[in-house]
Design a protein around this motif. Structure first.
Motif, PDB file in Angstrom:
ATOM      1  N   PRO A  38      44.297   4.481 -28.304  1.00 52.31           N
ATOM      2  CA  PRO A  38      44.201   3.539 -27.181  1.00 52.31           C
ATOM      3  C   PRO A  38      45.524   3.335 -26.447  1.00 52.31           C
ATOM      4  O   PRO A  38      45.551   3.257 -25.209  1.00 52.31           O
ATOM      5  CB  PRO A  38      43.728   2.240 -27.860  1.00 52.31           C
ATOM      6  N   LEU A  39      46.628   3.252 -27.211  1.00 54.31           N
ATOM      7  CA  LEU A  39      47.929   3.098 -26.565  1.00 54.31           C
ATOM      8  C   LEU A  39      48.315   4.348 -25.777  1.00 54.31           C
ATOM      9  O   LEU A  39      48.931   4.249 -24.701  1.00 54.31           O
ATOM     10  CB  LEU A  39      49.001   2.787 -27.609  1.00 54.31           C
ATOM     11  N   MET A  40      47.968   5.526 -26.292  1.00 51.55           N
ATOM     12  CA  MET A  40      48.236   6.762 -25.551  1.00 51.55           C
ATOM     13  C   MET A  40      47.455   6.798 -24.250  1.00 51.55           C
ATOM     14  O   MET A  40      47.996   7.173 -23.193  1.00 51.55           O
ATOM     15  CB  MET A  40      47.876   7.969 -26.425  1.00 51.55           C
ATOM     16  N   VAL A  41      46.179   6.404 -24.304  1.00 54.08           N
ATOM     17  CA  VAL A  41      45.356   6.374 -23.086  1.00 54.08           C
ATOM     18  C   VAL A  41      45.927   5.369 -22.095  1.00 54.08           C
ATOM     19  O   VAL A  41      46.046   5.656 -20.889  1.00 54.08           O
ATOM     20  CB  VAL A  41      43.892   6.032 -23.432  1.00 54.08           C
ATOM     21  N   LEU A  42      46.301   4.197 -22.584  1.00 53.44           N
ATOM     22  CA  LEU A  42      46.891   3.174 -21.715  1.00 53.44           C
ATOM     23  C   LEU A  42      48.190   3.675 -21.100  1.00 53.44           C
ATOM     24  O   LEU A  42      48.403   3.549 -19.883  1.00 53.44           O
ATOM     25  CB  LEU A  42      47.141   1.900 -22.520  1.00 53.44           C
ATOM     26  N   GLY A  43      49.076   4.240 -21.929  1.00 52.28           N
ATOM     27  CA  GLY A  43      50.366   4.705 -21.431  1.00 52.28           C
ATOM     28  C   GLY A  43      50.224   5.817 -20.412  1.00 52.28           C
ATOM     29  O   GLY A  43      50.909   5.818 -19.376  1.00 52.28           O
ATOM     30  N   ALA A  44      49.340   6.779 -20.684  1.00 54.48           N
ATOM     31  CA  ALA A  44      49.141   7.885 -19.755  1.00 54.48           C
ATOM     32  C   ALA A  44      48.560   7.387 -18.439  1.00 54.48           C
ATOM     33  O   ALA A  44      48.990   7.811 -17.348  1.00 54.48           O
ATOM     34  CB  ALA A  44      48.223   8.940 -20.376  1.00 54.48           C
ATOM     35  N   SER A  45      47.578   6.486 -18.522  1.00 49.74           N
ATOM     36  CA  SER A  45      46.974   5.946 -17.311  1.00 49.74           C
ATOM     37  C   SER A  45      47.981   5.152 -16.491  1.00 49.74           C
ATOM     38  O   SER A  45      48.025   5.259 -15.250  1.00 49.74           O
ATOM     39  CB  SER A  45      45.781   5.062 -17.688  1.00 49.74           C
ATOM     40  N   TRP A  46      48.821   4.355 -17.179  1.00 50.43           N
ATOM     41  CA  TRP A  46      49.853   3.571 -16.487  1.00 50.43           C
ATOM     42  C   TRP A  46      50.871   4.491 -15.811  1.00 50.43           C
ATOM     43  O   TRP A  46      51.238   4.283 -14.654  1.00 50.43           O
ATOM     44  CB  TRP A  46      50.538   2.668 -17.509  1.00 50.43           C
ATOM     45  N   LEU A  47      51.315   5.540 -16.510  1.00 53.29           N
ATOM     46  CA  LEU A  47      52.302   6.452 -15.948  1.00 53.29           C
ATOM     47  C   LEU A  47      51.747   7.212 -14.746  1.00 53.29           C
ATOM     48  O   LEU A  47      52.426   7.354 -13.716  1.00 53.29           O
ATOM     49  CB  LEU A  47      52.757   7.446 -17.026  1.00 53.29           C
ATOM     50  N   ILE A  48      50.519   7.692 -14.860  1.00 56.77           N
ATOM     51  CA  ILE A  48      49.898   8.413 -13.750  1.00 56.77           C
ATOM     52  C   ILE A  48      49.732   7.488 -12.550  1.00 56.77           C
ATOM     53  O   ILE A  48      49.960   7.897 -11.398  1.00 56.77           O
ATOM     54  CB  ILE A  48      48.544   9.005 -14.192  1.00 56.77           C
ATOM     55  N   SER A  49      49.352   6.231 -12.809  1.00 54.55           N
ATOM     56  CA  SER A  49      49.205   5.263 -11.709  1.00 54.55           C
ATOM     57  C   SER A  49      50.534   5.050 -10.998  1.00 54.55           C
ATOM     58  O   SER A  49      50.600   5.030  -9.758  1.00 54.55           O
ATOM     59  CB  SER A  49      48.671   3.932 -12.240  1.00 54.55           C
ATOM     60  N   LEU A  50      51.627   4.896 -11.781  1.00 51.42           N
ATOM     61  CA  LEU A  50      52.941   4.710 -11.166  1.00 51.42           C
ATOM     62  C   LEU A  50      53.353   5.928 -10.360  1.00 51.42           C
ATOM     63  O   LEU A  50      53.978   5.796  -9.281  1.00 51.42           O
ATOM     64  CB  LEU A  50      53.977   4.418 -12.253  1.00 51.42           C
ATOM     65  N   MET A  51      53.037   7.119 -10.848  1.00 53.11           N
ATOM     66  CA  MET A  51      53.351   8.330 -10.097  1.00 53.11           C
ATOM     67  C   MET A  51      52.610   8.343  -8.761  1.00 53.11           C
ATOM     68  O   MET A  51      53.189   8.706  -7.721  1.00 53.11           O
ATOM     69  CB  MET A  51      52.973   9.562 -10.932  1.00 53.11           C
ATOM     70  N   ILE A  52      51.351   7.926  -8.772  1.00 55.37           N
ATOM     71  CA  ILE A  52      50.571   7.871  -7.526  1.00 55.37           C
ATOM     72  C   ILE A  52      51.156   6.828  -6.580  1.00 55.37           C
ATOM     73  O   ILE A  52      51.303   7.076  -5.375  1.00 55.37           O
ATOM     74  CB  ILE A  52      49.097   7.566  -7.839  1.00 55.37           C
ATOM     75  N   TYR A  53      51.519   5.645  -7.129  1.00 56.38           N
ATOM     76  CA  TYR A  53      52.134   4.624  -6.280  1.00 56.38           C
ATOM     77  C   TYR A  53      53.425   5.149  -5.653  1.00 56.38           C
ATOM     78  O   TYR A  53      53.703   4.908  -4.472  1.00 56.38           O
ATOM     79  CB  TYR A  53      52.461   3.368  -7.104  1.00 56.38           C
ATOM     80  N   GLY A  54      54.218   5.864  -6.448  1.00 52.19           N
ATOM     81  CA  GLY A  54      55.470   6.408  -5.930  1.00 52.19           C
ATOM     82  C   GLY A  54      55.235   7.435  -4.845  1.00 52.19           C
ATOM     83  O   GLY A  54      55.953   7.477  -3.836  1.00 52.19           O
ATOM     84  N   ILE A  55      54.224   8.293  -5.028  1.00 48.25           N
ATOM     85  CA  ILE A  55      53.900   9.299  -4.012  1.00 48.25           C
ATOM     86  C   ILE A  55      53.484   8.626  -2.715  1.00 48.25           C
ATOM     87  O   ILE A  55      53.944   8.999  -1.620  1.00 48.25           O
ATOM     88  CB  ILE A  55      52.793  10.234  -4.526  1.00 48.25           C
ATOM     89  N   LEU A  56      52.609   7.614  -2.813  1.00 46.03           N
ATOM     90  CA  LEU A  56      52.152   6.911  -1.615  1.00 46.03           C
ATOM     91  C   LEU A  56      53.304   6.190  -0.927  1.00 46.03           C
ATOM     92  O   LEU A  56      53.416   6.199   0.307  1.00 46.03           O
ATOM     93  CB  LEU A  56      51.050   5.914  -1.985  1.00 46.03           C
ATOM     94  N   HIS A  57      54.186   5.566  -1.742  1.00 43.83           N
ATOM     95  CA  HIS A  57      55.312   4.840  -1.169  1.00 43.83           C
ATOM     96  C   HIS A  57      56.272   5.789  -0.458  1.00 43.83           C
ATOM     97  O   HIS A  57      56.751   5.488   0.645  1.00 43.83           O
ATOM     98  CB  HIS A  57      56.045   4.086  -2.282  1.00 43.83           C
ATOM     99  N   SER A  58      56.552   6.932  -1.073  1.00 45.08           N
ATOM    100  CA  SER A  58      57.478   7.887  -0.464  1.00 45.08           C
ATOM    101  C   SER A  58      56.890   8.521   0.788  1.00 45.08           C
ATOM    102  O   SER A  58      57.624   8.978   1.670  1.00 45.08           O
ATOM    103  CB  SER A  58      57.842   8.985  -1.472  1.00 45.08           C
ATOM    104  N   ALA A  59      55.556   8.549   0.862  1.00 43.15           N
ATOM    105  CA  ALA A  59      54.898   9.113   2.040  1.00 43.15           C
ATOM    106  C   ALA A  59      54.735   8.083   3.147  1.00 43.15           C
ATOM    107  O   ALA A  59      54.152   8.387   4.197  1.00 43.15           O
ATOM    108  CB  ALA A  59      53.540   9.693   1.659  1.00 43.15           C
TER     109      ALA A  59
END
Length: 256
Positions: A38-59
């Motif tokens: 569960p922690l791995m799923v949470l961590g991976a989902s959180w990291l991927i979400s932050l990467m998407i937020y960063g991509i949108l922000h940089s764009a």
């Protein structure tokens, strides 16, 4: 699942409360099920979400979802991932440990209550992680990206305690549903389980069709807004209690 010393459980205390805690110990022999995955799923989902937020922000797309927290923030659905995973946790909690529990003479009632307690411990910890992330997101303005993973305005309307209660209850509801699916599969087989899942899906589609044809969606929205997150969570508690009762009644008939 990791092999467990059967003698230790055979010598377990005779008191029902002690035997229920033995079931918790049994469930946590394999910590991957309730903790690490569960922690791995949470961590991976959180990291991927932050990467998407960063991509949108940089764009230069900072206000993708104007309906998120009411301030143009970016709201992702990644927080659902670990909650959905508790469906699998419920399935594994039954299928991996139930035969062994019967081999060491634990009753079905003890196994059921102990499994719920094991899930509640895990769900409580996960809910605290969600609340912690939400508090960080508020302080950092969505990690400096105006992107929010755990802090959803309507979920946090009753504050951190209300948000914790909502996360905890939702996780437990997914667990109980997965637990029940596993019981149905063990007792009646794949065909019956598939038929039940299809029936549930058809019922949901039927309700959507009814609300659409009767133009009831404004009333539904008004009811959701009036009920609020605490009220909705209490409805979740009632649904979870009904599912839990169904689980226990079905479990009594399941062969070891």
């Amino acid at each position: 699942m990791t092999t467990v010393d059967a003698a230790a459980y055979a010598a377990a205390p005779a008191a029902p409360r002690g035997r229920i805690f033995n079931v918790v110990r049994l469930q946590y022999v394999n910590r991957q099920t309730f903790i690490w995955v569960p922690l791995m799923v949470l961590g991976a989902s959180w990291l991927i979400s932050l990467m998407i937020y960063g991509i949108l922000h940089s764009a230069g797309i900072p206000n993708v979802n104007e309906t998120g927290n009411g301030d143009g923030s970016v709201i992702g659905g990644g927080a659902q991932a670990p909650m959905w995973y508790y469906l699998a946790v419920g399935i594994q909690a039954l299928s991996l440990t139930f035969p062994f529990s019967q081999a060491v003479s634990l009753t079905r009632r003890e196994f059921f209550l102990g499994s719920l307690l094991a899930a509640a411990i895990s769900a409580a910890g996960m809910a605290f992680v969600f609340v912690g992330l939400g508090l960080i997101e508020q302080v950092t303005n969505g990690y400096g990206l105006n992107g929010y993973f755990s802090y959803l305005g309507w979920v946090w309307a009753a504050g951190p305690v209300g948000a914790w209660f909502a996360y905890f209850t939702t996780i437990m509801l997914f667990f109980v549903l997965g637990f029940w699916f596993a019981i149905v599969y063990k007792q009646y087989g794949a065909a019956w389980l598939t038929a039940i899942i299809i029936a549930i899906a058809l019922l949901l589609v039927g309700l959507i069709a009814l609300f659409t044809w009767q133009q009831m969606w404004p009333e539904v929205g008004a009811w959701l807004a009036t009920t609020g997150i605490v009220g909705l969570t209490l409805w979740e508690v009632l649904l979870g209690a009904a599912l839990g009762l169904g689980c226990f009644l079905t479990l009594r008939r399941v062969p070891a």
